[in-house]
Design an enzyme around this catalytic site. Structure first.
Site, PDB file in Angstrom:
ATOM      1  N   LYS A  22      -1.743   6.864 -10.743  1.00 17.68           N
ATOM      2  CA  LYS A  22      -1.605   6.091  -9.494  1.00 17.68           C
ATOM      3  C   LYS A  22      -2.873   6.195  -8.653  1.00 17.68           C
ATOM      4  O   LYS A  22      -3.399   5.187  -8.190  1.00 17.68           O
ATOM      5  CB  LYS A  22      -0.417   6.624  -8.688  1.00 17.68           C
ATOM      6  CG  LYS A  22      -0.361   6.067  -7.273  1.00 17.68           C
ATOM      7  CD  LYS A  22       0.815   6.601  -6.493  1.00 17.68           C
ATOM      8  CE  LYS A  22       0.589   7.900  -5.773  1.00 17.68           C
ATOM      9  NZ  LYS A  22      -0.203   7.820  -4.523  1.00 17.68           N
ATOM     10  N   ASN A  23      -3.347   7.413  -8.448  1.00 15.73           N
ATOM     11  CA  ASN A  23      -4.463   7.581  -7.513  1.00 15.73           C
ATOM     12  C   ASN A  23      -5.812   7.183  -8.111  1.00 15.73           C
ATOM     13  O   ASN A  23      -6.833   7.218  -7.435  1.00 15.73           O
ATOM     14  CB  ASN A  23      -4.505   9.012  -6.974  1.00 15.73           C
ATOM     15  CG  ASN A  23      -3.320   9.267  -6.042  1.00 15.73           C
ATOM     16  OD1 ASN A  23      -2.654   8.323  -5.598  1.00 15.73           O
ATOM     17  ND2 ASN A  23      -3.042  10.533  -5.756  1.00 15.73           N
ATOM     18  N   ARG A  92      -1.219   3.960   2.593  1.00 12.94           N
ATOM     19  CA  ARG A  92      -2.488   4.431   3.124  1.00 12.94           C
ATOM     20  C   ARG A  92      -3.685   4.081   2.242  1.00 12.94           C
ATOM     21  O   ARG A  92      -4.773   3.764   2.727  1.00 12.94           O
ATOM     22  CB  ARG A  92      -2.383   5.953   3.226  1.00 12.94           C
ATOM     23  CG  ARG A  92      -3.145   6.532   4.294  1.00 12.94           C
ATOM     24  CD  ARG A  92      -3.146   8.017   4.178  1.00 12.94           C
ATOM     25  NE  ARG A  92      -4.503   8.450   4.403  1.00 12.94           N
ATOM     26  CZ  ARG A  92      -5.064   8.463   5.590  1.00 12.94           C
ATOM     27  NH1 ARG A  92      -4.387   8.112   6.653  1.00 12.94           N
ATOM     28  NH2 ARG A  92      -6.311   8.818   5.726  1.00 12.94           N
ATOM     29  N   CYS A 116       1.349   9.999   8.628  1.00 15.18           N
ATOM     30  CA  CYS A 116       2.435   9.978   7.665  1.00 15.18           C
ATOM     31  C   CYS A 116       3.221  11.262   7.845  1.00 15.18           C
ATOM     32  O   CYS A 116       2.868  12.083   8.692  1.00 15.18           O
ATOM     33  CB  CYS A 116       1.912   9.820   6.251  1.00 15.18           C
ATOM     34  SG  CYS A 116       1.131  11.284   5.659  1.00 15.18           S
ATOM     35  N   VAL A 123      -9.214   8.873   9.501  1.00 15.85           N
ATOM     36  CA  VAL A 123     -10.181   8.219   8.595  1.00 15.85           C
ATOM     37  C   VAL A 123     -11.603   8.326   9.149  1.00 15.85           C
ATOM     38  O   VAL A 123     -12.483   7.563   8.776  1.00 15.85           O
ATOM     39  CB  VAL A 123      -9.816   6.729   8.342  1.00 15.85           C
ATOM     40  CG1 VAL A 123      -8.585   6.607   7.463  1.00 15.85           C
ATOM     41  CG2 VAL A 123      -9.648   5.964   9.642  1.00 15.85           C
ATOM     42  N   ASP A 124     -11.814   9.289  10.056  1.00 14.33           N
ATOM     43  CA  ASP A 124     -13.126   9.424  10.699  1.00 14.33           C
ATOM     44  C   ASP A 124     -14.270   9.593   9.702  1.00 14.33           C
ATOM     45  O   ASP A 124     -15.370   9.063   9.898  1.00 14.33           O
ATOM     46  CB  ASP A 124     -13.099  10.623  11.679  1.00 14.33           C
ATOM     47  CG  ASP A 124     -12.613  11.912  11.020  1.00 14.33           C
ATOM     48  OD1 ASP A 124     -11.669  11.836  10.211  1.00 14.33           O
ATOM     49  OD2 ASP A 124     -13.181  12.979  11.298  1.00 14.33           O
ATOM     50  N   ASP A 310      -0.745  17.764  -4.356  1.00 16.05           N
ATOM     51  CA  ASP A 310       0.296  16.854  -4.846  1.00 16.05           C
ATOM     52  C   ASP A 310       1.272  17.520  -5.820  1.00 16.05           C
ATOM     53  O   ASP A 310       2.224  16.880  -6.278  1.00 16.05           O
ATOM     54  CB  ASP A 310      -0.346  15.622  -5.503  1.00 16.05           C
ATOM     55  CG  ASP A 310      -1.077  14.761  -4.489  1.00 16.05           C
ATOM     56  OD1 ASP A 310      -0.804  14.898  -3.283  1.00 16.05           O
ATOM     57  OD2 ASP A 310      -1.937  13.952  -4.898  1.00 16.05           O
ATOM     58  N   ARG A 402       7.273   4.915  -5.686  1.00 20.39           N
ATOM     59  CA  ARG A 402       5.873   4.640  -5.338  1.00 20.39           C
ATOM     60  C   ARG A 402       4.941   5.258  -6.368  1.00 20.39           C
ATOM     61  O   ARG A 402       3.860   4.725  -6.613  1.00 20.39           O
ATOM     62  CB  ARG A 402       5.532   5.237  -3.962  1.00 20.39           C
ATOM     63  CG  ARG A 402       6.159   4.497  -2.800  1.00 20.39           C
ATOM     64  CD  ARG A 402       5.593   5.023  -1.504  1.00 20.39           C
ATOM     65  NE  ARG A 402       4.174   5.274  -1.679  1.00 20.39           N
ATOM     66  CZ  ARG A 402       3.489   6.277  -1.117  1.00 20.39           C
ATOM     67  NH1 ARG A 402       4.104   7.117  -0.324  1.00 20.39           N
ATOM     68  NH2 ARG A 402       2.212   6.437  -1.346  1.00 20.39           N
TER      69      ARG A 402
END
Ligand code: EPU
Length: 426
Positions: A22-23, A92, A116, A123-124, A310, A402
């Protein structure tokens, strides 16, 4: 909304194949925005998040479809530069379209992702990266609006570390943007996760010039244009790890085929410390029943090649049954403990002390009704349900869909008594 009903007590036995990661697939699909030629991912997993990314690409003007042979094909010959909130808020990872949009069109407007369940998730560092490439970046009306200088992005040097280690998403986003910038970009403190390397390999297949992927320093020499490619993504190490922990928690024998054992090094080390025998080949790993029960085993999550955040929830579920006390420490997302309260409902003994969970093993768990809060937490609850007495129901399984393709069917193939029940309501 569906829920899963699990009847615990079966020792799993058999082989299951890991799907495409997925990632890895999400940023690879975003990379299709960098070219007007088709990008094909033959092994794109059938996940809700992949559908969401395809929806975002279509909203941007791409053609994105699942072909009859199962591959996902995207062609972004004409695109626009605004990604709408309704779609971005769902996932995201959709923020990853910003880099490619900015590089290809010179402008990008993407809704700022919210927090979340496991924290603020800023997201800086992504934005710092775009600024280092010469972009002007503002927040307007909840959107990030980024504008490249006249003539396009310019290569630069940027450090992408955060207080919690390097950022995977920022490394990918900046690498995507830098492929079409003029000159050389150097990313320092780049994330070393296999998914970053996989994205770089895909970009190289599209014609990008990238060196150092998989190390903390990545160099990208911008090119004028990128072409299409066919790129199979790496197998999902988190999915593979979840099935292996499913085997271990039931005291069974589970082989995960089509995986990369090298990507699972930290988990295999934990199995060894926990007394779970592991065999492995070139592209498979098998766990066998532990002799004399599970040994309590501490883990601390870290950036790759450390123990992945994860898999933290799944490991915690396993340690609820160990013969003693284990410490599970979360260093990437200090608040990623939503599964803890649900595990208590099964009779687990866990208490939280700051960013550490103290898990006192118990001989048995007892089935209950549980509510999933996020993807990996849901997986942990299913794993606990596989071994709990009687029946466990896990609600809100859309979280699990997901990131795991038809998890109940694949667990059934290993002998688990698990079924999906449609509630017939929203
Ligand atoms: N961070 C910042 N600023 C930033 C970006 C990140 O402070 O601009 C912090 C985060 O708050 C976090 C740490 O840096 O504390 C690491 O975050 P990172 O950016 O690496 O995470 P991500 O790219 O948003 C990806 C995965 C996550 C996985 C993390 C860590 C995808 C789509 N998501 O997220 O996967 O947990 O890396 O490995 O690739 C999941 O699959 O369940 C999942 C959450």
């Amino acid at each position: 909304m569906d829920h899963l009903v699990v009847e615990g007590g079966v020792r799993l036995d058999g082989t299951v194949e890991a799907r495409g990661a997925k990632n890895a697939v999400l940023p690879v699909l975003a990379a299709s925005l960098l070219t007007d030629r088709p990008l094909v991912v033959p092994n794109a997993p059938r996940l809700a998040d992949v559908d969401t990314m395809a929806g975002i690409l279509r909203a941007l003007g791409s053609r994105a479809e699942r072909r009859e042979d199962g591959a996902v094909e995207v062609c972004s010959d004409t695109i626009q530069s605004e990604a709408p909130w309704e779609l971005v808020r769902k996932m995201r990872a959709s923020f990853g379209v910003l880099g490619p949009l900015l590089a290809r069109t010179g402008r990008a407007e993407v809704s700022l992702p919210g927090g979340c369940v496991f924290g603020v998730r800023p997201v800086d560092v992504h934005l710092k990266g775009f600024r280092a490439l010469g972009a002007r970046v503002e927040i307007e009306g909840g959107n990030v609006v980024a504008q490249a200088p006249p003539g396009g992005l310019i290569g630069g040097e940027v450090y992408l570390g955060t207080s919690f280690g390097s950022s995977v998403g920022a490394t990918m986003n900046v690498m995507l943007a830098a492929t079409l910038a003029r000159g050389v970009t150097t990313i320092q403190c780049a994330a070393c996760e296999p998914e970053v390397t996989d994205l770089a390999d895909c970009l190289v297949a599209m014609g990008a010039k990238i060196r150092g992927q998989g190390s903390p320093t990545i160099e990208i020499e911008g090119v004028d244009e990128l072409g299409g490619a066919t790129h199979a993504v790496i197998p999902d190490r988190i999915e593979a790890g979840t099935f292996l922990i499913a085997g271990a928690i039931t005291g069974g024998r589970v082989r995960v085929a089509n995986c990369r054992p090298l990507h699972l090094g930290s988990l295999l080390d934990c199995f060894w410390r926990a007394g779970v025998p592991v065999e492995r080949g070139r592209d498979w790993v098998e766990v066998r029943p532990p002799e004399g029960g599970l040994r309590p085993t501490d883990v601390t999550t870290q950036a790759y090649p450390g123990f992945p955040t994860d898999l933290q929830a799944q490991w915690m579920a396993l340690m609820t049954l160990a013969r003693g006390v284990s410490l599970v420490t979360e260093r990437i997302y200090p608040d990623r403990y939503m599964h803890l309260a649900e595990l208590l409902r099964l009779g687990a003994r866990i208490r939280r002390q700051g960013t550490t969970a103290v898990v006192e093993g118990t001989p048995r768990l007892s089935g209950a009704n549980l509510t999933a809060s996020d993807l990996r937490a849901s997986a942990a609850l299913v794993l606990a349900g596989l071994v709990a007495d009687a029946k466990t129901e896990v609600h809100r399984v859309y979280h699990i869909d997901r990131g795991y393709e038809r998890i109940e069917e694949r667990l059934q193939s290993l002998g688990a008594r698990i079924r999906r029940v449609s509630d017939g309501s929203q």
